[in-house]
Scaffold this motif. Structure first.
Motif, short mmCIF file in Angstrom:
data_model
loop_
_atom_site.label_atom_id
_atom_site.label_comp_id
_atom_site.label_asym_id
_atom_site.label_seq_id
_atom_site.Cartn_x
_atom_site.Cartn_y
_atom_site.Cartn_z
N ARG A 88 37.59 34.92 41.94
CA ARG A 88 37.89 35.71 43.14
C ARG A 88 36.63 36.37 43.71
O ARG A 88 36.51 36.56 44.92
CB ARG A 88 38.98 36.74 42.82
CG ARG A 88 40.33 36.02 42.60
CD ARG A 88 41.46 36.97 42.31
NE ARG A 88 41.67 37.17 40.90
CZ ARG A 88 42.29 36.30 40.09
NH1 ARG A 88 42.76 35.16 40.56
NH2 ARG A 88 42.44 36.57 38.80
N ASN B 184 42.16 45.43 33.04
CA ASN B 184 42.45 44.20 32.28
C ASN B 184 41.94 42.96 33.00
O ASN B 184 42.55 41.89 32.94
CB ASN B 184 43.96 44.09 32.01
CG ASN B 184 44.75 43.96 33.31
OD1 ASN B 184 44.21 44.18 34.39
ND2 ASN B 184 46.02 43.59 33.20
N CYS B 185 40.81 43.11 33.68
CA CYS B 185 40.27 41.99 34.46
C CYS B 185 39.74 40.88 33.56
O CYS B 185 39.49 41.08 32.37
CB CYS B 185 39.14 42.48 35.38
SG CYS B 185 37.75 43.18 34.50
N LYS C 99 40.17 47.28 37.84
CA LYS C 99 41.18 46.45 37.16
C LYS C 99 40.80 46.39 35.67
O LYS C 99 40.08 45.50 35.24
CB LYS C 99 41.20 45.05 37.78
CG LYS C 99 42.32 44.17 37.24
CD LYS C 99 42.35 42.81 37.95
CE LYS C 99 43.41 41.91 37.35
NZ LYS C 99 43.34 40.53 37.84
N VAL D 205 39.62 44.30 28.68
CA VAL D 205 38.88 43.27 29.42
C VAL D 205 38.92 41.94 28.66
O VAL D 205 38.85 41.91 27.44
CB VAL D 205 37.40 43.71 29.62
CG1 VAL D 205 36.55 42.58 30.21
CG2 VAL D 205 37.34 44.95 30.51
N LEU E 293 36.55 38.63 33.20
CA LEU E 293 35.16 38.49 33.63
C LEU E 293 34.64 37.13 33.20
O LEU E 293 34.81 36.73 32.04
CB LEU E 293 34.28 39.56 32.98
CG LEU E 293 34.57 41.02 33.32
CD1 LEU E 293 33.60 41.93 32.55
CD2 LEU E 293 34.44 41.27 34.83
N GLN F 198 34.40 46.50 39.05
CA GLN F 198 35.51 45.57 38.76
C GLN F 198 36.34 46.09 37.57
O GLN F 198 37.57 46.09 37.62
CB GLN F 198 34.93 44.18 38.45
CG GLN F 198 35.94 43.18 37.96
CD GLN F 198 36.97 42.81 39.02
OE1 GLN F 198 36.69 42.05 39.93
NE2 GLN F 198 38.18 43.33 38.89
N ILE F 199 35.66 46.53 36.52
CA ILE F 199 36.40 46.99 35.32
C ILE F 199 37.19 48.26 35.62
O ILE F 199 38.32 48.42 35.17
CB ILE F 199 35.42 47.21 34.14
CG1 ILE F 199 34.73 45.89 33.76
CG2 ILE F 199 36.14 47.81 32.92
CD1 ILE F 199 33.61 46.02 32.74
N ASP G 158 38.40 36.97 37.70
CA ASP G 158 38.27 38.00 38.74
C ASP G 158 36.85 38.07 39.27
O ASP G 158 36.62 38.14 40.48
CB ASP G 158 38.70 39.37 38.19
CG ASP G 158 40.19 39.42 37.95
OD1 ASP G 158 40.94 39.24 38.93
OD2 ASP G 158 40.61 39.60 36.79
N LEU G 159 35.90 38.11 38.35
CA LEU G 159 34.49 38.23 38.76
C LEU G 159 33.65 37.33 37.88
O LEU G 159 33.66 37.47 36.65
CB LEU G 159 34.02 39.69 38.61
CG LEU G 159 32.53 39.96 38.79
CD1 LEU G 159 32.07 39.63 40.20
CD2 LEU G 159 32.19 41.42 38.49
N THR H 72 37.18 37.93 28.65
CA THR H 72 36.00 37.23 29.17
C THR H 72 36.07 35.73 28.90
O THR H 72 36.63 35.29 27.89
CB THR H 72 34.70 37.76 28.56
OG1 THR H 72 34.66 37.42 27.17
CG2 THR H 72 34.56 39.26 28.71
#
Ligand code: GLP
Length: 251
Positions: free
Chosen positions: A191, A29-30, A27, A61, A32, A23-24, A127-128, A63
């Motif tokens: 997501r 700039n996800c 993306k 990232v 988490l 995931q990281i 995102d995750l 969070t």
């Protein structure tokens, strides 16, 4: 849903860390969604190791954590903010201001819950979302209820959760009786969801989560209807599920 059967806790942690790394990398700039408890500690250790090797970069990232005890400030050693700093954030290049945990010491909890909902929205959603699971099937601190609670809210912890979590406190009487947690709707809007479980004491909860009826009496059972759910569990946690001989199964 996709289920991975890992040989043991170490293999589970490595697989979960692999999924978070993907995931990281895909993306940078996800957002988490993160969890606390014993289950994710190995996953966080593995992520730290890969960061130290230069394989992962957390600097963009963001969070959001699932939950926090009511009444504990972030510098209390039993708080989930402290847990996250100790077990992940202090060891990688994440910007601390990009990490979010509900404020268990907020003066007005309703305002704090609204603030947290708005924050998640303003980040564009999750995102995750990483999840552990309680022995009674709770996720975050969404305890078994008559109805699924939707957004961030305050909860009374059940005796079984207080007892299970008391191992981390000097004295069971110190375990807070209330917590603030993301709701089921917020979790379901992520997501992707990654649920991890280790050990035989999670076997019942995992069996009901995968094969049981979808009911607020087993909060994790709602994950069955998420369209991108991955479960990574060790053999002990999957001991009450018949997956044939497969190490990976799509249901
Ligand atoms: C706590 C946390 C949950 C966690 C659960 C299980 O109640 N709020 O997010 O999943 O404990 O914890 P453990 O992984 O230690 O079994």
């Amino acid at each position: 849903m996709r289920i991975y059967k890992a040989k043991d806790y170490q293999a589970l942690s490595r697989k979960a860390a692999n999924i978070i790394s993907a995931q990281i990398i895909m993306k940078p700039n996800c957002v988490l969604g993160l969890a606390t408890g014993s289950s994710p500690i190995g996953t966080y250790k593995q992520l730290i190791e890969w960061y130290q090797k230069g394989d992962l970069d957390f600097h963009e990232v963001k969070t959001v954590n699932l939950d926090e005890y009511v009444g504990l400030s972030g510098d209390n050693e039993q708080s989930y903010r402290h847990f996250m700093n100790e077990n992940l954030f202090n060891h990688v290049n994440i910007e601390l201001q990009n990490t979010n945990v509900p404020d268990g010491r907020a003066e007005d909890m309703n305002t704090e819950c609204q603030r947290y909902n708005n924050l998640i929205r303003s980040l564009g959603g999750i995102d995750l979302q990483l999840l552990g699971i309680g022995r009674n099937g709770h996720i975050g601190f969404n305890e078994p209820e008559e109805a699924f609670e939707q957004e961030t809210h305050m909860v009374n912890l059940t005796e079984s959760t207080i007892e299970a979590n008391s191992r981390l406190f000097n004295d069971p009487s110190e375990v807070p009786r209330h917590a603030v947690t993301m709701g089921i709707k917020t979790i379901m809007q992520a997501r992707q969801i990654l649920l991890i479980a280790s050990g035989e004491d999670k076997a019942d909860a995992i069996q009901k989560t995968i094969f049981g009826a979808v009911t607020p009496r087993v909060p994790a059972s709602i994950l069955q209807i998420h369209n991108s759910l991955t479960i990574v569990a060790d053999e002990a946690a999957l001991s009450k599920c018949d997956l044939g001989n497969k190490d990976m199964l799509v249901l």
